[in-house]
Design a protein around this motif. Sequence first.
Motif, PDB file in Angstrom:
ATOM      1  N   THR A 393       0.684  -1.496   0.247  1.00 32.99           N
ATOM      2  CA  THR A 393       0.089  -0.098  -0.441  1.00 32.99           C
ATOM      3  C   THR A 393       0.556   1.382   0.187  1.00 32.99           C
ATOM      4  O   THR A 393       0.245   2.154   0.236  1.00 32.99           O
ATOM      5  N   ARG A 394       2.383   1.160  -0.217  1.00 33.62           N
ATOM      6  CA  ARG A 394       3.033   2.449   0.175  1.00 33.62           C
ATOM      7  C   ARG A 394       3.276   3.048  -1.186  1.00 33.62           C
ATOM      8  O   ARG A 394       3.797   3.932  -1.285  1.00 33.62           O
ATOM      9  N   LEU A 395       3.003   2.849  -2.648  1.00 30.46           N
ATOM     10  CA  LEU A 395       3.462   2.810  -3.729  1.00 30.46           C
ATOM     11  C   LEU A 395       1.505   3.396  -4.249  1.00 30.46           C
ATOM     12  O   LEU A 395       0.820   2.245  -4.231  1.00 30.46           O
ATOM     13  N   SER A 396       1.699   4.698  -4.507  1.00 30.17           N
ATOM     14  CA  SER A 396       0.045   4.986  -5.109  1.00 30.17           C
ATOM     15  C   SER A 396       0.117   3.773  -6.741  1.00 30.17           C
ATOM     16  O   SER A 396       1.700   4.252  -7.418  1.00 30.17           O
ATOM     17  N   PRO A 397      -0.658   3.959  -7.197  1.00 31.01           N
ATOM     18  CA  PRO A 397      -0.604   3.312  -8.610  1.00 31.01           C
ATOM     19  C   PRO A 397      -0.434   4.902  -9.802  1.00 31.01           C
ATOM     20  O   PRO A 397       0.341   4.833 -10.557  1.00 31.01           O
ATOM     21  N   ASN A 398      -0.327   6.051  -9.344  1.00 32.44           N
ATOM     22  CA  ASN A 398      -0.319   6.678  -9.991  1.00 32.44           C
ATOM     23  C   ASN A 398       1.459   7.300  -9.701  1.00 32.44           C
ATOM     24  O   ASN A 398       2.407   7.700 -10.889  1.00 32.44           O
ATOM     25  N   GLN A 399       2.548   6.683  -8.602  1.00 37.93           N
ATOM     26  CA  GLN A 399       3.674   6.545  -7.861  1.00 37.93           C
ATOM     27  C   GLN A 399       3.610   5.505  -9.330  1.00 37.93           C
ATOM     28  O   GLN A 399       4.964   5.849  -9.814  1.00 37.93           O
ATOM     29  N   LEU A 400       3.452   4.979  -9.338  1.00 36.91           N
ATOM     30  CA  LEU A 400       3.974   3.451  -9.895  1.00 36.91           C
ATOM     31  C   LEU A 400       4.518   3.657 -11.726  1.00 36.91           C
ATOM     32  O   LEU A 400       4.925   3.879 -12.503  1.00 36.91           O
ATOM     33  N   ASP A 401       3.174   4.712 -12.331  1.00 37.21           N
ATOM     34  CA  ASP A 401       3.135   5.070 -13.216  1.00 37.21           C
ATOM     35  C   ASP A 401       4.320   5.993 -13.633  1.00 37.21           C
ATOM     36  O   ASP A 401       5.077   5.628 -14.866  1.00 37.21           O
ATOM     37  N   GLU A 402       4.305   7.197 -12.444  1.00 34.63           N
ATOM     38  CA  GLU A 402       5.763   7.327 -12.380  1.00 34.63           C
ATOM     39  C   GLU A 402       6.968   6.488 -13.309  1.00 34.63           C
ATOM     40  O   GLU A 402       8.444   7.265 -14.454  1.00 34.63           O
ATOM     41  N   LEU A 403       6.592   5.338 -12.703  1.00 29.71           N
ATOM     42  CA  LEU A 403       8.406   4.733 -12.876  1.00 29.71           C
ATOM     43  C   LEU A 403       8.345   3.950 -14.319  1.00 29.71           C
ATOM     44  O   LEU A 403       9.227   3.195 -14.454  1.00 29.71           O
ATOM     45  N   LEU A 404       7.539   4.248 -14.762  1.00 27.77           N
ATOM     46  CA  LEU A 404       7.765   3.154 -16.064  1.00 27.77           C
ATOM     47  C   LEU A 404       7.626   4.380 -17.468  1.00 27.77           C
ATOM     48  O   LEU A 404       7.485   3.798 -18.285  1.00 27.77           O
ATOM     49  N   HIS A 405       7.757   5.355 -17.616  1.00 30.48           N
ATOM     50  CA  HIS A 405       7.540   6.691 -18.415  1.00 30.48           C
ATOM     51  C   HIS A 405       8.779   7.581 -17.699  1.00 30.48           C
ATOM     52  O   HIS A 405       9.149   8.090 -16.593  1.00 30.48           O
ATOM     53  N   PRO A 406       9.465   7.519 -19.283  1.00 33.57           N
ATOM     54  CA  PRO A 406      10.327   9.515 -18.685  1.00 33.57           C
ATOM     55  C   PRO A 406       9.207  10.305 -17.960  1.00 33.57           C
ATOM     56  O   PRO A 406       8.503  10.228 -19.107  1.00 33.57           O
ATOM     57  N   ILE A 407       9.859  10.978 -17.555  1.00 36.36           N
ATOM     58  CA  ILE A 407       9.255  12.298 -17.216  1.00 36.36           C
ATOM     59  C   ILE A 407       9.251  13.384 -16.946  1.00 36.36           C
ATOM     60  O   ILE A 407      10.563  13.724 -17.453  1.00 36.36           O
ATOM     61  N   VAL A 408       8.780  14.632 -17.253  1.00 33.39           N
ATOM     62  CA  VAL A 408       9.777  16.122 -16.627  1.00 33.39           C
ATOM     63  C   VAL A 408      10.206  16.245 -15.925  1.00 33.39           C
ATOM     64  O   VAL A 408       9.466  16.158 -14.673  1.00 33.39           O
ATOM     65  N   ASP A 409      11.516  17.015 -15.806  1.00 39.39           N
ATOM     66  CA  ASP A 409      12.045  16.961 -14.418  1.00 39.39           C
ATOM     67  C   ASP A 409      11.513  17.691 -13.298  1.00 39.39           C
ATOM     68  O   ASP A 409      11.210  18.899 -13.782  1.00 39.39           O
ATOM     69  N   PRO A 410      10.678  17.197 -12.604  1.00 37.44           N
ATOM     70  CA  PRO A 410      10.297  18.743 -11.638  1.00 37.44           C
ATOM     71  C   PRO A 410       9.953  19.364 -10.739  1.00 37.44           C
ATOM     72  O   PRO A 410      10.059  20.557 -11.015  1.00 37.44           O
ATOM     73  N   ALA A 411      11.907  19.712 -10.977  1.00 40.26           N
ATOM     74  CA  ALA A 411      12.632  20.837 -11.146  1.00 40.26           C
ATOM     75  C   ALA A 411      12.499  21.782 -11.676  1.00 40.26           C
ATOM     76  O   ALA A 411      12.160  23.472 -11.357  1.00 40.26           O
ATOM     77  N   ALA A 412      12.681  21.507 -13.082  1.00 41.17           N
ATOM     78  CA  ALA A 412      12.290  21.985 -14.353  1.00 41.17           C
ATOM     79  C   ALA A 412      10.949  22.667 -14.306  1.00 41.17           C
ATOM     80  O   ALA A 412      10.970  24.392 -15.266  1.00 41.17           O
ATOM     81  N   GLU A 413       9.898  21.977 -14.509  1.00 45.17           N
ATOM     82  CA  GLU A 413       8.749  22.454 -14.691  1.00 45.17           C
ATOM     83  C   GLU A 413       8.608  23.557 -12.825  1.00 45.17           C
ATOM     84  O   GLU A 413       7.641  23.628 -14.029  1.00 45.17           O
ATOM     85  N   LYS A 414       9.193  22.926 -11.966  1.00 42.25           N
ATOM     86  CA  LYS A 414       8.866  24.417 -11.464  1.00 42.25           C
ATOM     87  C   LYS A 414       9.012  26.080 -11.275  1.00 42.25           C
ATOM     88  O   LYS A 414       8.082  26.934 -10.642  1.00 42.25           O
TER      89      LYS A 414
END
Length: 905
Positions: A393-414
Amino acid sequence: MAQKFVYRFGGGKAEGRADMKELLGGKGANLAEMANLGVPVPAGFTITTEMCTYYYQHGKTYPKELEAEVLDALHFVEEIMGAKFGDPNNPLLVSVRSGARSSMPGMMETVLNVGLTSKTIPGMIQKTNNPRFVYDAYRRLIMMYSDVVMEKAAGIEPEEGKGIRVQLEHLMAAMKKQKGVTEDTELTADDLKVLVEQFKEKVKEVLGKPFPDDPMEQLWGGISAVFQSWNGKRAVAYRRIEGIPDDWGTAVNVQAMVFGNMGDTSATGVAFTRNPATGENKFYGEWLVNAQGEDVVAGIRTPAPLNEATKNEQNKHMASLETAMPETYKELDAIRTRLEKHYKDMLDIEFTIQEGRLWMLQCRVGKRTGTAALNMAMDMLEEGLIDEKTAVTRLSPNQLDELLHPIVDPAAEKNVKPIAKGLPAGPGGACGQIVFSAADAVEWTKQGKTVILVREETNPEDVEGMRAAVGILTGRGGMTSHAALVARGWGKCCIVGCGALEINYKNKSMTVDGKVYKEGDVLTLNGTRGYVYEGKLAMMNASENPRFVQFMKLVDKFRRLRVRTNADTPEDAKKALEFGAEGIGLFRTEHMFYGKGSDQPLFLLRKMILSKTEEERKAALDELFPYVKKDFKATLEVMDGLPVTVRLLDPPLHEFVPQSPEKQAELAKALGISLEDVKKRGETLHETNPMMGHRGVRLGITYPEITEMQVRALLEATAELLLEGKKVLPEIMIPVVCTVKELDHQKVLVDRVYKEVCAKYKLEKIEFLYGTMIEIPRAALTAGKIAQTAEFFSYGTNDLTQMGFGFSRDDIGGFVPDYVEKKILPADPFQILDQEGIGELIRIGIERGRAVRPKLKVGICGEHGGEPSSVAFCHQVGMDYVSCSPYRVPIARLAAAQAAIKDMK
Ligand code: PEP
Ligand code: MG
């Protein structure tokens, strides 16, 4: 007993507990818990969230008992802290802070140093022997109070740059300039003394009221301002995004002030018990000597690292708390261990050191990235801190999604603002040069460029370009539009329905908010949020974590639901198998007519569609047959004995009518008719409402030979594989059924073809199932009859939502966002299953179907099959499986396991 509105904490005990978050808010509940644990917490009290509700229900007033309760609690605090609120000689100062059930960081208000007045200032100076500190605290109080209480809570909306806080900041800047200093800390006590007088004058001038000099007035002003901030613009907007109900309310925490800005033995800091970005089991945080909490948060000064082990390039030259105050660091580190053991999770903590003495101001379960969540869950499991169920239960499905795709660096997006927003149709991030046609996408990619395909909307002819592009952006369409379905199937970043785009295909450009973007310009897409950015933002690849497999194994221990995939090619099927798919829940036959290698089958299909007579049609179907069979066979083979649900041709035929003159000419030649005739035959296929027109099983009823060809292709492919010694388990699925009679009609054909195929291959039997999609409300309601023929149901919730709501799934971009914005609908029902209405149809269908055929196999293959809350619903209503696009298979597995674990509790 009268309702209790105030809960105290401090002196090693508390009236509240961590599990009282609903009543005390997260902050209040955790302060109480820490006090009970004997962790040093400045004494204080929490006014409940129920009071917030009361306040709003009673015209922003309080019950008369509240005052006495607050005064009693204040005395309790005074006793523990050895100081008195408003006392000229030994004054107690308090902070007033918000605290909702779930954290709403920075969305509500805080007032510090409440209780400083002209009467208590001398006493405070005497007590601290530090006039500079006292005047600094006073100027902070005036700034915060006038901003939060006198301006915001009073509903005053100043023009941009004219707010009281900004005006006071100008005064302070002017003072620094006059004194020739740059840092706030360089202003002396005398400077500050002058400054606070200027502040008070300004407050009166701008807000028309004096800054209150009475401690009780300050306290009640602060309390009301916090309650008011529950309905502040920011808080309301945040709640909408996070789905936090408006009626939860916030609690108010009033707590004795401790000061991190009393000189060089004082400090303040924030920390995480483990690294929230990576999950690494190292105490991680920042601190500032001689500062108040707001200095760390506001970024006015650069904080230093907490310890030696977590220094980085930017802060390696700064002294860590570990070396500057070793004893206090040890104490803090011990508290870290104690709190983690107690809470069994990573915590985010705030602390203050006042003249060498450590105080804890807050602890809460810390936010973390997907990678960190995964690593922490597995570490804590290995450490014996949590059990397997908890780890899952410690990993939300959305967080799992993060692990499956390259993502925009949240720091850059901020640091940047999106130029436009659309629907988050395909998760992950993408960055590339924009092109406006599928052909260009293919061409540019061939040249080694990375492209984003921008279209008004996509259609099957764009598929190759979509495949070539790293991201897809459309101006129209909803979450189940063509672009969205295709992109999600491939795990490709995609944003649809981005209404702000004005696309000009002719000039190969688009205008967004007055600015023109030409072919070749670079954009970055965040497909997880639906944000479009100008230029190139940094990307992150979080997927290569070996613990992912380990974690997923654990997940599979707990789930009951099977997870299949929607796949139409051997490549997608393979990908899905890698992600743990246990079968194919939807093989859309028509997909063989799009994309790579589809030229010839598409040509033959068109020939069949434009046939006039049954003879012509049969001839075209005969030509098409080997392609279809080959296609089925390839995917069946990959799935190696796992069930494969093949859905017969579903879309309205007119979707395949050739539009380009060359293709029309080619067909005219092949059919031996004139170009005019081709056009005419195409026109007769035109429909006003194709989604409700001649599609699905209706094609098979009008043209049984179409069904026959597909069934034969499937069964022959199966027979051949069986004879090759392979394992195969096909399921024939009939789409868009509204009455059992349709199914019965098609069943006669299927049975005949079955016999013929068995005879042809000399097989006694071929194992297969015959079932249907349930995607029309009438089918759900008459499920009892349908189940007499159907051996399985697969809920097509895309169409069921479309037909249940009467919302065209391709046209929702124009109104569903408004419905969500105006709270007429809680969410886009094409993304998140509407459990109340469509869910009821599903429930009824299952119940009636299973009443007739108790072993009826039931699944879902609409887009909801990969959406976590919808998967949980499928678990609850007793489905056997969900089916979703390959990249969502792990998400569905996790959501299914979490739903099962919830059941066990
Ligand atoms: C559905 O309607 O939910 C479904 C899966 O079929 P399609 O999206 O192909 O109409
Ligand atoms: Mg459908």
